[in-house]
Design an enzyme around this catalytic site. Sequence first.
Site, PDB file in Angstrom:
ATOM      1  N   SER A  77      -2.876 -35.128 -45.195  1.00  0.00           N
ATOM      2  CA  SER A  77      -3.798 -33.995 -45.096  1.00  0.00           C
ATOM      3  C   SER A  77      -3.334 -32.768 -45.875  1.00  0.00           C
ATOM      4  O   SER A  77      -4.019 -31.745 -45.864  1.00  0.00           O
ATOM      5  CB  SER A  77      -4.003 -33.628 -43.627  1.00  0.00           C
ATOM      6  OG  SER A  77      -2.754 -33.419 -43.003  1.00  0.00           O
ATOM      7  N   THR A  88      -4.371 -29.465 -42.055  1.00  0.00           N
ATOM      8  CA  THR A  88      -3.806 -28.302 -42.742  1.00  0.00           C
ATOM      9  C   THR A  88      -2.524 -27.793 -42.105  1.00  0.00           C
ATOM     10  O   THR A  88      -2.444 -27.708 -40.883  1.00  0.00           O
ATOM     11  CB  THR A  88      -4.839 -27.157 -42.640  1.00  0.00           C
ATOM     12  OG1 THR A  88      -6.037 -27.602 -43.248  1.00  0.00           O
ATOM     13  CG2 THR A  88      -4.366 -25.891 -43.286  1.00  0.00           C
ATOM     14  N   THR A 145      -3.685 -27.304 -47.842  1.00  0.00           N
ATOM     15  CA  THR A 145      -4.381 -28.485 -47.338  1.00  0.00           C
ATOM     16  C   THR A 145      -5.008 -29.292 -48.458  1.00  0.00           C
ATOM     17  O   THR A 145      -5.292 -28.746 -49.537  1.00  0.00           O
ATOM     18  CB  THR A 145      -5.501 -28.047 -46.358  1.00  0.00           C
ATOM     19  OG1 THR A 145      -6.045 -29.183 -45.708  1.00  0.00           O
ATOM     20  CG2 THR A 145      -6.632 -27.313 -47.070  1.00  0.00           C
ATOM     21  N   ARG A 163     -16.303 -29.594 -52.585  1.00  0.00           N
ATOM     22  CA  ARG A 163     -16.242 -28.857 -51.312  1.00  0.00           C
ATOM     23  C   ARG A 163     -14.905 -28.111 -51.191  1.00  0.00           C
ATOM     24  O   ARG A 163     -13.837 -28.667 -51.433  1.00  0.00           O
ATOM     25  CB  ARG A 163     -16.417 -29.841 -50.139  1.00  0.00           C
ATOM     26  CG  ARG A 163     -16.387 -29.190 -48.760  1.00  0.00           C
ATOM     27  CD  ARG A 163     -15.022 -29.223 -48.135  1.00  0.00           C
ATOM     28  NE  ARG A 163     -15.021 -28.709 -46.762  1.00  0.00           N
ATOM     29  CZ  ARG A 163     -13.927 -28.428 -46.082  1.00  0.00           C
ATOM     30  NH1 ARG A 163     -12.740 -28.611 -46.618  1.00  0.00           N
ATOM     31  NH2 ARG A 163     -14.005 -27.974 -44.849  1.00  0.00           N
ATOM     32  N   THR A 172      -6.956 -24.079 -38.580  1.00  0.00           N
ATOM     33  CA  THR A 172      -7.055 -25.468 -39.011  1.00  0.00           C
ATOM     34  C   THR A 172      -8.282 -26.075 -38.365  1.00  0.00           C
ATOM     35  O   THR A 172      -8.798 -25.555 -37.372  1.00  0.00           O
ATOM     36  CB  THR A 172      -5.768 -26.245 -38.660  1.00  0.00           C
ATOM     37  OG1 THR A 172      -5.908 -27.597 -39.095  1.00  0.00           O
ATOM     38  CG2 THR A 172      -5.492 -26.241 -37.165  1.00  0.00           C
ATOM     39  N   GLY A 173      -8.731 -27.180 -38.935  1.00  0.00           N
ATOM     40  CA  GLY A 173      -9.919 -27.842 -38.399  1.00  0.00           C
ATOM     41  C   GLY A 173     -11.075 -27.733 -39.374  1.00  0.00           C
ATOM     42  O   GLY A 173     -10.880 -27.453 -40.554  1.00  0.00           O
TER      43      GLY A 173
END
Length: 333
Positions: A86, A193, A211, A221, A244-245
């Site tokens: 990631s 991340t 990330t 993106r 993060t997420g």
Amino acid sequence: MINRRKFITKALSAGALTITPGILRSASRSFPFIGTSNDLPVIISTWNHGLEANEAAIKVLNNGGSIVDAVEQGVWVPEEDPGNMSVGLGGFPDREGHVTLDASIMGPDGNAGSVCFLENIVHPISVARLVMDSTPHVMLSGEGALQFALENGFKKENLLTPEAEEAWKNALHKTGYDPKPNWENEPNKFHDTIGLLGIDTNGDMAGACTTSGLGFKIRGRVGDSPIIGAGLFVDNEIGCATATGMGELVMKTVGSFLVVELMRNGRTPQEAVEEAILRIVKKVPDHKKYQIGFIALNKKGETGAYCLKPGFNYALYKDGENKLFDSNSYYKK
Ligand code: ASP
């Protein structure tokens, strides 16, 4: 910059440094300083890969590096780890099979740098730092960011590992497009991340966030991580935050800036991250499909962490100990 990196890497690999908090006290403290140097430094970072990153950051501080050096070199650890799918090398590619990286860094002087949609560079955080240190700009993207990196001595490398390529090929069999990582069943595999925040014994703060973004995302993106104020924000008078997420939720609510502004208005770091999650719950209708985690640090060295649903953890170096903690969550399952 390259020389500094070589120097620090050499020092780290020589194993000459031990984690000794508070060893570097300086007579000149930045103003306003409201922590006590006995409690500092503090380093906090997202997910379990944060443990090693924190350790690397502390070693940099103990070796006389600045807080910006520490956050940058802390996140080098997951960036260069091919097993980490990631961040950086080994990250999951986009839908076309290209690994594209986002990163940002911010220092105590309020300066900031970031890169997005960058390919073929193992340490995007260092390109972001160079943008910050050597240009009047904040953000470089895609081809231009790569050209800037190559002109400044970074090497072009293939970031797609056989494991990530295989995962991408398997993902191509799925029909439709639903960028929803399997957070609950495999929280450690999709640990995402790294955002790392630090305060040194002078009370100076910095943050770094890096990330490969959502796995198998639409080409082009860009997430929250390179967006100053969304994925990362530092105000040396107040505190800092990172996220993060599913970055879109953080971008829509300018999450990290919000956390710092809440701290400016008197919230503790824990109260601030909880309110930022609540903002997402209130403002983003489809938030339940996704995970978001925030961490925060204030000028006293106090920290906070909170997430939407269970599964997010963070690494905290404080009082000479580096430990992993599970974050509390808004939803309990
Ligand atoms: N926030 C990152 C992004 O949206 C990815 C993550 O942390 O899961 O690109």
